[in-house]
Design an enzyme around this catalytic site. Structure first.
Site: not given
Length: 178
Positions: A67, A104
Site C-alpha cells: 500500500r 507475529e
C-alpha cells in the site's frame, strides 16, 4: 490542514471487525480512494508536512510493499523526488539489499534494488499504516545499507497503542491515529 480535512479523510476510512481474524479491528483505507477530494486532501497534507518540516531536500520517496505504492509515487511526483519500492523478498530483479524482520509468528524479508538509492541521498519512507513498526524499521535498515539518510517516516494511519514509532530511526508523522 484543518481539523475538518482530517475528520473528512477519517470519515472515509472504514472499520471492519474480526478481520483478518477474530478480535482484530481492521482499518480499511481503500474507501479513501473512492473520493477524489479525500485523496487530494490526504496527498496534499502529506506533501505539505514533508516540505514544511524537512531540513534537507528529499531526494527519494520509498514506498513499502504494497500500500505504500499507492501513496509514494504521488508524493514523490509532487516533491520532485524519485520513487523507489521496497518489495517482499524475491520480487525484484538484479542485485538487492535484503533485511529480515519479525512477524507475529515467524519472519519475513524486504528487499530494495542496489543502486536505486545513491549514497548520501535523503529519503522519506511512506506506508499506509504503522502498527508494531517492524516493517518500517526494516525499510529504514535497507536505506542505511544503501548508505543514504532516513529523513523521516510518513504514514496515513497509526495504531498508537502498539508504540511502533518508538522503534524507528527518524522522526515519524501519521495523519490519522487510532
Amino acid at each position: 490542514m484543518s481539523n475538518y480535512d482530517i475528520d473528512y479523510i477519517k470519515s472515509k476510512v472504514s472499520t471492519v471487525p474480526d478481520f483478518p481474524k477474530k478480535g482484530i479491528i481492521f482499518r480499511d483505507m481503500f474507501p479513501v480512494f473512492r473520493d477524489p477530494l479525500a485523496v487530494e486532501m490526504l496527498i496534499g497534507h502529506m506533501v505539505h508536512r514533508l516540505a514544511s518540516t524537512s531540513k534537507n531536500k528529499i531526494d527519494v520517496v520509498v514506498g513499502l510493499d504494497a500500500r505504500g505504492f499507492l501513496f509514494g509515487p504521488l508524493i514523490a511526483l509532487r516533491l520532485g523526488a524519485a520513487f523507489v519500492p521496497v518489495r517482499k523478498s524475491g520480487k525484484l530483479c538484479g542485485d538487492t539489499f535484503r533485511v529480515e524482520y519479525a512477524l507475529e509468528y515467524g519472519t519475513d524479508a524486504f528487499e530494495i534494488q542496489k543502486g536505486a538509492i545513491q549514497p548520501g541521498q535523503n529519503v522519506v519512507i511512506v506506508d499506509d499504516l504503522i502498527a508494531t513498526g517492524g516493517s518500517a524499521f526494516a525499510a529504514g535498515e535497507l536505506v542505511v545499507q544503501a548508505q543514504a539518510n532516513v529523513n523521516s517516516f510518513l504514514f496515513v494511519m497509526e495504531l498508537v497503542d502498539l508504540e511502533g514509532r518508538d522503534k524507528l530511526q527518524a522522526p515519524v508523522y501519521s495523519v490519522l491515529q487510532y
